[in-house]
Design a protein around this motif. Structure first.
Motif, PDB file in Angstrom:
ATOM      1  N   MET A   1       0.844  -1.205   0.000  1.00  0.00           N
ATOM      2  CA  MET A   1       0.000   0.000   0.000  1.00  0.00           C
ATOM      3  C   MET A   1       0.870   1.243   0.000  1.00  0.00           C
ATOM      4  O   MET A   1       1.972   1.244   0.550  1.00  0.00           O
ATOM      5  N   LYS A   2       0.349   2.325  -0.588  1.00  0.00           N
ATOM      6  CA  LYS A   2       1.113   3.572  -0.621  1.00  0.00           C
ATOM      7  C   LYS A   2       1.003   4.329   0.695  1.00  0.00           C
ATOM      8  O   LYS A   2       1.962   4.967   1.149  1.00  0.00           O
ATOM      9  N   THR A   3      -0.178   4.325   1.300  1.00  0.00           N
ATOM     10  CA  THR A   3      -0.398   4.893   2.633  1.00  0.00           C
ATOM     11  C   THR A   3      -1.273   3.906   3.397  1.00  0.00           C
ATOM     12  O   THR A   3      -1.847   2.988   2.813  1.00  0.00           O
ATOM     13  N   LEU A   4      -1.378   4.119   4.698  1.00  0.00           N
ATOM     14  CA  LEU A   4      -2.212   3.222   5.495  1.00  0.00           C
ATOM     15  C   LEU A   4      -2.806   3.971   6.673  1.00  0.00           C
ATOM     16  O   LEU A   4      -2.104   4.679   7.396  1.00  0.00           O
ATOM     17  N   GLY A   5      -4.115   3.824   6.833  1.00  0.00           N
ATOM     18  CA  GLY A   5      -4.802   4.390   7.982  1.00  0.00           C
ATOM     19  C   GLY A   5      -5.429   3.282   8.819  1.00  0.00           C
ATOM     20  O   GLY A   5      -5.739   2.197   8.314  1.00  0.00           O
ATOM     21  N   TYR A   6      -5.599   3.561  10.098  1.00  0.00           N
ATOM     22  CA  TYR A   6      -6.168   2.597  11.041  1.00  0.00           C
ATOM     23  C   TYR A   6      -7.062   3.351  12.003  1.00  0.00           C
ATOM     24  O   TYR A   6      -6.693   4.416  12.517  1.00  0.00           O
ATOM     25  N   TYR A   7      -8.263   2.816  12.241  1.00  0.00           N
ATOM     26  CA  TYR A   7      -9.153   3.408  13.241  1.00  0.00           C
ATOM     27  C   TYR A   7      -9.914   2.277  13.922  1.00  0.00           C
ATOM     28  O   TYR A   7     -10.766   1.627  13.315  1.00  0.00           O
ATOM     29  N   ASN A   8      -9.558   2.016  15.169  1.00  0.00           N
ATOM     30  CA  ASN A   8     -10.246   0.998  15.976  1.00  0.00           C
ATOM     31  C   ASN A   8     -10.390  -0.340  15.249  1.00  0.00           C
ATOM     32  O   ASN A   8     -11.453  -0.949  15.224  1.00  0.00           O
ATOM     33  N   GLY A   9      -9.304  -0.784  14.627  1.00  0.00           N
ATOM     34  CA  GLY A   9      -9.305  -2.095  13.999  1.00  0.00           C
ATOM     35  C   GLY A   9      -9.592  -2.102  12.514  1.00  0.00           C
ATOM     36  O   GLY A   9      -9.443  -3.140  11.861  1.00  0.00           O
ATOM     37  N   LYS A  10     -10.014  -0.969  11.946  1.00  0.00           N
ATOM     38  CA  LYS A  10     -10.301  -0.887  10.516  1.00  0.00           C
ATOM     39  C   LYS A  10      -9.088  -0.316   9.775  1.00  0.00           C
ATOM     40  O   LYS A  10      -8.491   0.664  10.226  1.00  0.00           O
ATOM     41  N   TYR A  11      -8.726  -0.916   8.637  1.00  0.00           N
ATOM     42  CA  TYR A  11      -7.582  -0.501   7.836  1.00  0.00           C
ATOM     43  C   TYR A  11      -8.056  -0.049   6.461  1.00  0.00           C
ATOM     44  O   TYR A  11      -8.984  -0.621   5.892  1.00  0.00           O
ATOM     45  N   ASP A  12      -7.355   0.936   5.895  1.00  0.00           N
ATOM     46  CA  ASP A  12      -7.568   1.315   4.498  1.00  0.00           C
ATOM     47  C   ASP A  12      -6.541   2.380   4.146  1.00  0.00           C
ATOM     48  O   ASP A  12      -5.776   2.841   5.010  1.00  0.00           O
ATOM     49  N   LEU A  13      -6.527   2.783   2.867  1.00  0.00           N
ATOM     50  CA  LEU A  13      -5.741   3.950   2.497  1.00  0.00           C
ATOM     51  C   LEU A  13      -6.207   5.140   3.326  1.00  0.00           C
ATOM     52  O   LEU A  13      -7.411   5.267   3.622  1.00  0.00           O
ATOM     53  N   ILE A  14      -5.295   6.029   3.703  1.00  0.00           N
ATOM     54  CA  ILE A  14      -5.656   7.162   4.548  1.00  0.00           C
ATOM     55  C   ILE A  14      -6.806   7.951   3.956  1.00  0.00           C
ATOM     56  O   ILE A  14      -7.752   8.337   4.656  1.00  0.00           O
ATOM     57  N   GLU A  15      -6.764   8.183   2.632  1.00  0.00           N
ATOM     58  CA  GLU A  15      -7.787   9.012   2.001  1.00  0.00           C
ATOM     59  C   GLU A  15      -9.166   8.359   1.990  1.00  0.00           C
ATOM     60  O   GLU A  15     -10.181   9.037   1.768  1.00  0.00           O
ATOM     61  N   TRP A 114      -6.210   6.025  16.533  1.00  0.00           N
ATOM     62  CA  TRP A 114      -5.959   6.373  15.132  1.00  0.00           C
ATOM     63  C   TRP A 114      -4.475   6.088  14.842  1.00  0.00           C
ATOM     64  O   TRP A 114      -3.610   6.364  15.671  1.00  0.00           O
ATOM     65  N   ILE A 115      -4.199   5.595  13.661  1.00  0.00           N
ATOM     66  CA  ILE A 115      -2.816   5.448  13.200  1.00  0.00           C
ATOM     67  C   ILE A 115      -2.768   5.810  11.727  1.00  0.00           C
ATOM     68  O   ILE A 115      -3.661   5.430  10.959  1.00  0.00           O
ATOM     69  N   THR A 116      -1.756   6.560  11.318  1.00  0.00           N
ATOM     70  CA  THR A 116      -1.534   6.828   9.902  1.00  0.00           C
ATOM     71  C   THR A 116      -0.064   6.611   9.573  1.00  0.00           C
ATOM     72  O   THR A 116       0.814   6.916  10.377  1.00  0.00           O
ATOM     73  N   LEU A 117       0.178   6.050   8.389  1.00  0.00           N
ATOM     74  CA  LEU A 117       1.538   5.853   7.894  1.00  0.00           C
ATOM     75  C   LEU A 117       1.611   6.364   6.466  1.00  0.00           C
ATOM     76  O   LEU A 117       0.698   6.121   5.669  1.00  0.00           O
ATOM     77  N   GLU A 118       2.692   7.055   6.158  1.00  0.00           N
ATOM     78  CA  GLU A 118       2.891   7.553   4.803  1.00  0.00           C
ATOM     79  C   GLU A 118       4.376   7.561   4.468  1.00  0.00           C
ATOM     80  O   GLU A 118       5.223   7.680   5.363  1.00  0.00           O
ATOM     81  N   PRO A 119       4.715   7.394   3.186  1.00  0.00           N
ATOM     82  CA  PRO A 119       6.120   7.457   2.790  1.00  0.00           C
ATOM     83  C   PRO A 119       6.733   8.803   3.159  1.00  0.00           C
ATOM     84  O   PRO A 119       6.051   9.838   3.146  1.00  0.00           O
ATOM     85  N   TRP A 120       8.046   8.779   3.463  1.00  0.00           N
ATOM     86  CA  TRP A 120       8.718  10.004   3.897  1.00  0.00           C
ATOM     87  C   TRP A 120      10.187   9.915   3.507  1.00  0.00           C
ATOM     88  O   TRP A 120      10.809   8.875   3.688  1.00  0.00           O
TER      89      TRP A 120
END
Length: 280
Positions: A1-15, A114-120
């Motif tokens: 994945m290019k980015t990754l978001g997490y909220y209470n167990g749910k994952y998806d692209l941040i957007e 909440w968790i977010t990951l993005e390339p840097w």
């Protein structure tokens, strides 16, 4: 994945991620956060960031729904899902989701993670910074890494509009910290930095540069210093998790620093080496 978001167990692209309107972050900024950088799926100084995160939450009486080890395991697993060697890793906890009310919700309402990951692209080359100073009008709990960052946002914007990279806060004459980093000075071979009281955030990078100073026999003075000392310093040092040891060349349009380059270079090299070694 290019980015990754997490909220209470749910994952998806941040957007693609969404949150409930009644998350208390939306009404009150009722939460705390922390952030770190990952390289080769290794999050640098993770234990220190997790300890600070739990401390901030505890000071606001927010019950994190994970143990420290569970949260570390989750973060480490998530960085492996993003297609980037270097990543910015951000996480926060809010008091929960409930109808708007200033008082805490009941015990049946659980905190949100909440968790977010993005390339840097981490910058290893240390540029010279131009700074401005600004009266510190934030609240008196700056040691808590709260979500309420509007004064920091306004200060960062003012620095940008002044063609500078960072703002140094001060309360009266006392220098505290920057809008999104810590500030320290070198004078007569001594590294001087503000104490970790309630007026500054206990920066992880600040702790690491102190460790390096002690390794090299550079005296460390953790007592308050004032604007006059800032302007008269041999070097002005700005530290953050993304910028290990930056130096300033200008403050409020006046030249500063540049008088102890050997010490600065020694510290910069050691901090970059430490990061590369621990994330190889």
């Amino acid at each position: 994945m290019k980015t990754l978001g997490y909220y209470n167990g749910k994952y998806d692209l941040i957007e693609n991620m969404t949150i409930p309107m009644n998350d208390r972050a939306c009404y009150f900024g009722d939460g705390v956060y922390d952030a770190a950088f990952s390289r080769n799926n290794v999050i640098f100084a993770l234990d220190e960031h997790i300890d600070r995160f739990f401390n901030s939450a505890g000071l606001l009486r927010i019950k994190i729904p994970y143990t420290k080890d569970e949260l570390k395991t989750l973060l480490i697993d998530m960085v492996k899902k993003v297609d980037a060697v270097e990543q910015f890793v951000y996480w926060q906890v809010t008091r929960g989701t409930a109808m708007r009310d200033h008082v805490f919700p009941g015990d049946d309402v659980k905190a949100n993670i909440w968790i977010t990951l993005e390339p840097w692209n981490i910058e290893y080359k240390q540029q010279k910074l131009k700074l401005i100073t600004l009266e510190d009008t934030r609240f008196l709990h700056c040691n808590i890494k709260t979500l309420n960052l509007l004064p920091n946002v306004m200060a960062a914007q003012k620095a940008k509009e002044s063609n500078c990279q960072e703002t140094v806060f001060h309360r009266g004459d006392r220098v505290t910290e920057c809008a999104h980093s810590n500030v320290s000075i070198i004078k007569d071979g001594i590294f001087k930095t503000a104490p970790t009281d309630n007026l500054i955030l206990p920066g992880i990078a600040r702790a690491h540069i102190i460790k390096m100073c002690k390794r090299f026999g550079i005296p460390v003075d953790e007592t308050p210093f004032v604007l006059r000392e800032l302007m008269d310093a041999d070097e002005v040092i700005v530290t953050s998790s993304g910028d290990f040891c930056m130096t300033a060349c200008e403050i409020d349009g006046k030249p500063v620093g540049g008088k102890a380059p050997e010490i600065v270079e020694k510290l910069q090299n050691a901090l970059v080496d430490e990061f590369l070694e621990e994330t190889k």
